[in-house]
Design a protein around this motif. Sequence first.
Motif, PDB file in Angstrom:
ATOM      1  N   ARG A 272      -9.873  -6.555   0.775  1.00  0.00           N
ATOM      2  CA  ARG A 272      -8.417  -6.439   0.916  1.00  0.00           C
ATOM      3  C   ARG A 272      -7.973  -6.600   2.370  1.00  0.00           C
ATOM      4  NH1 ARG A 272      -6.598  -1.243  -2.857  1.00  0.00           N
ATOM      5  NH2 ARG A 272      -7.633  -1.909  -4.793  1.00  0.00           N
ATOM      6  N   ALA A 273      -8.715  -5.986   3.288  1.00  0.00           N
ATOM      7  CA  ALA A 273      -8.341  -6.062   4.704  1.00  0.00           C
ATOM      8  C   ALA A 273      -8.412  -7.492   5.217  1.00  0.00           C
ATOM      9  CB  ALA A 273      -9.246  -5.150   5.532  1.00  0.00           C
ATOM     10  N   ILE A 274      -9.452  -8.218   4.830  1.00  0.00           N
ATOM     11  CA  ILE A 274      -9.585  -9.617   5.251  1.00  0.00           C
ATOM     12  C   ILE A 274      -8.490 -10.465   4.617  1.00  0.00           C
ATOM     13  CG2 ILE A 274     -11.054 -11.664   5.082  1.00  0.00           C
ATOM     14  CD1 ILE A 274     -13.476  -9.730   5.227  1.00  0.00           C
ATOM     15  N   GLU A 275      -8.244 -10.257   3.342  1.00  0.00           N
ATOM     16  CA  GLU A 275      -7.237 -11.043   2.624  1.00  0.00           C
ATOM     17  C   GLU A 275      -5.852 -10.837   3.232  1.00  0.00           C
ATOM     18  OE1 GLU A 275      -5.641  -9.853  -1.428  1.00  0.00           O
ATOM     19  OE2 GLU A 275      -6.929 -11.548  -1.981  1.00  0.00           O
ATOM     20  N   ALA A 276      -5.540  -9.598   3.641  1.00  0.00           N
ATOM     21  CA  ALA A 276      -4.223  -9.288   4.200  1.00  0.00           C
ATOM     22  C   ALA A 276      -4.130  -9.584   5.693  1.00  0.00           C
ATOM     23  CB  ALA A 276      -3.893  -7.818   3.945  1.00  0.00           C
ATOM     24  N   GLY A 277      -5.276  -9.832   6.349  1.00  0.00           N
ATOM     25  CA  GLY A 277      -5.264 -10.109   7.781  1.00  0.00           C
ATOM     26  C   GLY A 277      -4.769  -8.940   8.615  1.00  0.00           C
ATOM     27  N   LEU A 278      -5.153  -7.741   8.243  1.00  0.00           N
ATOM     28  CA  LEU A 278      -4.663  -6.548   8.937  1.00  0.00           C
ATOM     29  C   LEU A 278      -5.258  -6.465  10.337  1.00  0.00           C
ATOM     30  CD1 LEU A 278      -4.956  -4.008   5.989  1.00  0.00           C
ATOM     31  CD2 LEU A 278      -2.913  -5.203   6.781  1.00  0.00           C
ATOM     32  N   ASP A 279      -4.394  -6.291  11.329  1.00  0.00           N
ATOM     33  CA  ASP A 279      -4.870  -6.295  12.719  1.00  0.00           C
ATOM     34  C   ASP A 279      -4.446  -5.068  13.504  1.00  0.00           C
ATOM     35  OD1 ASP A 279      -2.175  -6.784  12.888  1.00  0.00           O
ATOM     36  OD2 ASP A 279      -2.343  -8.683  13.984  1.00  0.00           O
ATOM     37  N   SER A 280      -3.889  -4.048  12.831  1.00  0.00           N
ATOM     38  CA  SER A 280      -3.474  -2.834  13.529  1.00  0.00           C
ATOM     39  C   SER A 280      -3.230  -1.725  12.520  1.00  0.00           C
ATOM     40  CB  SER A 280      -2.180  -3.082  14.321  1.00  0.00           C
ATOM     41  OG  SER A 280      -1.080  -3.225  13.432  1.00  0.00           O
ATOM     42  N   PRO A 281      -3.225  -0.459  12.977  1.00  0.00           N
ATOM     43  CA  PRO A 281      -2.906   0.643  12.067  1.00  0.00           C
ATOM     44  C   PRO A 281      -1.506   0.518  11.472  1.00  0.00           C
ATOM     45  CG  PRO A 281      -3.940   1.488  14.058  1.00  0.00           C
ATOM     46  CD  PRO A 281      -3.653   0.043  14.307  1.00  0.00           C
ATOM     47  N   ASP A 282      -0.550   0.047  12.263  1.00  0.00           N
ATOM     48  CA  ASP A 282       0.814  -0.088  11.748  1.00  0.00           C
ATOM     49  C   ASP A 282       0.895  -1.153  10.664  1.00  0.00           C
ATOM     50  OD1 ASP A 282       1.897   1.939  13.243  1.00  0.00           O
ATOM     51  OD2 ASP A 282       2.524   0.636  14.885  1.00  0.00           O
ATOM     52  N   ALA A 283       0.050  -2.170  10.730  1.00  0.00           N
ATOM     53  CA  ALA A 283       0.028  -3.178   9.670  1.00  0.00           C
ATOM     54  C   ALA A 283      -0.416  -2.551   8.353  1.00  0.00           C
ATOM     55  CB  ALA A 283      -0.908  -4.328  10.055  1.00  0.00           C
ATOM     56  N   VAL A 284      -1.319  -1.573   8.411  1.00  0.00           N
ATOM     57  CA  VAL A 284      -1.754  -0.852   7.211  1.00  0.00           C
ATOM     58  C   VAL A 284      -0.584  -0.096   6.608  1.00  0.00           C
ATOM     59  CG1 VAL A 284      -3.260   0.986   6.341  1.00  0.00           C
ATOM     60  CG2 VAL A 284      -4.123  -0.637   8.037  1.00  0.00           C
ATOM     61  N   ARG A 285       0.257   0.485   7.467  1.00  0.00           N
ATOM     62  CA  ARG A 285       1.365   1.316   6.995  1.00  0.00           C
ATOM     63  C   ARG A 285       2.490   0.495   6.372  1.00  0.00           C
ATOM     64  NH1 ARG A 285      -0.043   3.889  12.182  1.00  0.00           N
ATOM     65  NH2 ARG A 285      -1.031   5.915  11.668  1.00  0.00           N
ATOM     66  N   THR A 286       2.620  -0.743   6.781  1.00  0.00           N
ATOM     67  CA  THR A 286       3.776  -1.534   6.350  1.00  0.00           C
ATOM     68  C   THR A 286       3.431  -2.628   5.350  1.00  0.00           C
ATOM     69  OG1 THR A 286       3.495  -2.987   8.289  1.00  0.00           O
ATOM     70  CG2 THR A 286       5.002  -1.115   8.516  1.00  0.00           C
ATOM     71  N   ILE A 287       2.180  -2.711   4.926  1.00  0.00           N
ATOM     72  CA  ILE A 287       1.778  -3.805   4.027  1.00  0.00           C
ATOM     73  C   ILE A 287       2.393  -3.652   2.631  1.00  0.00           C
ATOM     74  CG2 ILE A 287      -0.335  -2.661   3.274  1.00  0.00           C
ATOM     75  CD1 ILE A 287      -1.682  -5.372   3.182  1.00  0.00           C
ATOM     76  N   GLY A 288       2.750  -2.439   2.264  1.00  0.00           N
ATOM     77  CA  GLY A 288       3.401  -2.236   0.980  1.00  0.00           C
ATOM     78  C   GLY A 288       2.464  -1.938  -0.172  1.00  0.00           C
ATOM     79  N   ARG A 289       1.194  -1.829   0.090  1.00  0.00           N
ATOM     80  CA  ARG A 289       0.215  -1.494  -0.951  1.00  0.00           C
ATOM     81  C   ARG A 289      -1.008  -0.890  -0.259  1.00  0.00           C
ATOM     82  NH1 ARG A 289       0.135  -6.954  -0.038  1.00  0.00           N
ATOM     83  NH2 ARG A 289      -1.895  -7.911   0.449  1.00  0.00           N
ATOM     84  N   PRO A 290      -1.838  -0.153  -0.992  1.00  0.00           N
ATOM     85  CA  PRO A 290      -3.010   0.450  -0.350  1.00  0.00           C
ATOM     86  C   PRO A 290      -4.008  -0.620   0.095  1.00  0.00           C
ATOM     87  CG  PRO A 290      -2.554   1.449  -2.501  1.00  0.00           C
ATOM     88  CD  PRO A 290      -1.719   0.224  -2.413  1.00  0.00           C
ATOM     89  N   VAL A 291      -4.639  -0.378   1.221  1.00  0.00           N
ATOM     90  CA  VAL A 291      -5.716  -1.266   1.653  1.00  0.00           C
ATOM     91  C   VAL A 291      -7.068  -0.723   1.198  1.00  0.00           C
ATOM     92  CG1 VAL A 291      -5.975  -0.154   3.923  1.00  0.00           C
ATOM     93  CG2 VAL A 291      -6.720  -2.521   3.605  1.00  0.00           C
TER      94      VAL A 291
END
Length: 393
Positions: A272-291
């Motif tokens: 999930r993290a790779i698919e969403a390209g998460l690059d920061s803690p705030d990106a985890v908070r704003t993605i709109g779904r659990p990582v």
Amino acid sequence: MTEKSLAALACRPEQSRGRRYPAETSQTRSDFQRDRDRILHAGAFRKLQYKTQVFVIHEGDYYRTRLTHSLEVAQIARSIARALELNEDLAEACALAHDLGHPPFSHAGEDALHAAMEPYGGFDHNEQTFRIVTELERLYAAYDGLNLTWETLEGIVKHNGPLGGARQRPVRASIAAFDAEWSLELGGFPSAEAQVAALADDIAYNSHDVDDGLRAGLFSVSDLECVPGVGDIFAQLRGQFPDLAPRRLRYEGVRRMITLLVDDLIAETRRRAIEAGLDSPDAVRTIGRPVVGFSEPLREQEKLLRAFLFERMYRHFRVNRTRRKARQVVRDLFECYLAEPECLPDEWRDRAENSVDKIAAARLVGDYIAGMTDSYALKEHKKLFDLYSIVDT
């Protein structure tokens, strides 16, 4: 693991949003390590030793309590966080704190306390945990509560996900009041570390309830073999080791359950993290779904296991008989203390009698009961309602 080796989506203590009350930094511990230590030293944490998961404390000293459960959740959370290169200390702090607000007698006690307090705003153990760490623990000279970092508070308050909005859990009064002063961004998802702690909780209580249920004789290994996933594990074990003693069969099966769930969670979260390209803690908070989460096949298996445990363990007549008694104890105590605050210990009595209204008095009585252990609640009930124990008061 050093801070430099953490993943991009991990929380770093040097980038923390701080504490509600400014505090000097430590030369030997990070802010998240200090949070963990403050939770460990809290009185509410020590009381978890005598608060039960499913079985009331007098039924045996080998079943899990809230304390042993919290320690097991913390161990699983640290292991997952390490594998995902997240901040282990933050994950551990969230895991250790997650059950602080549970009243005596597990969910039966919570159900009874919520019903008694419903006219006064109700009771929720997650809100109670938040109130403990922000106001009810009174250890420090300069402030009430534990003065935890923003990140740990966020993880505690969002243990079950975002709050507010039409499709989310309601924001309870004390959380809303705190958030108005210092926003915890309640509508967003928590950090990856907090999500790890929440699912470590699921892994721990599912697998360990299987262990305790087998130990108590509420169901058998043969019964479990009809449950996909878990049943496969035990069937394979019995094929490999047909003469294995029941105790070792139970332990080995539960151990393999935990390994299966942890490995799946790590693999799915990485995907999930790779698919969403998460690059920061705030990106985890704003993605709109659990990582952080399980794969779809494991989620389905977990649902089936929960259904099995609900039917064969949580609704077992032996458990239900105890739950009925526990609910009665909590109801009796609440009604007595609210009607006759002079029955409370001096400090609590003074605060109850000086409450601004009935709602505040009921909240204080709820706080007192929620802080009780199973054994203390039973002793208090005996003192108040057993005429023959009058000499023990």
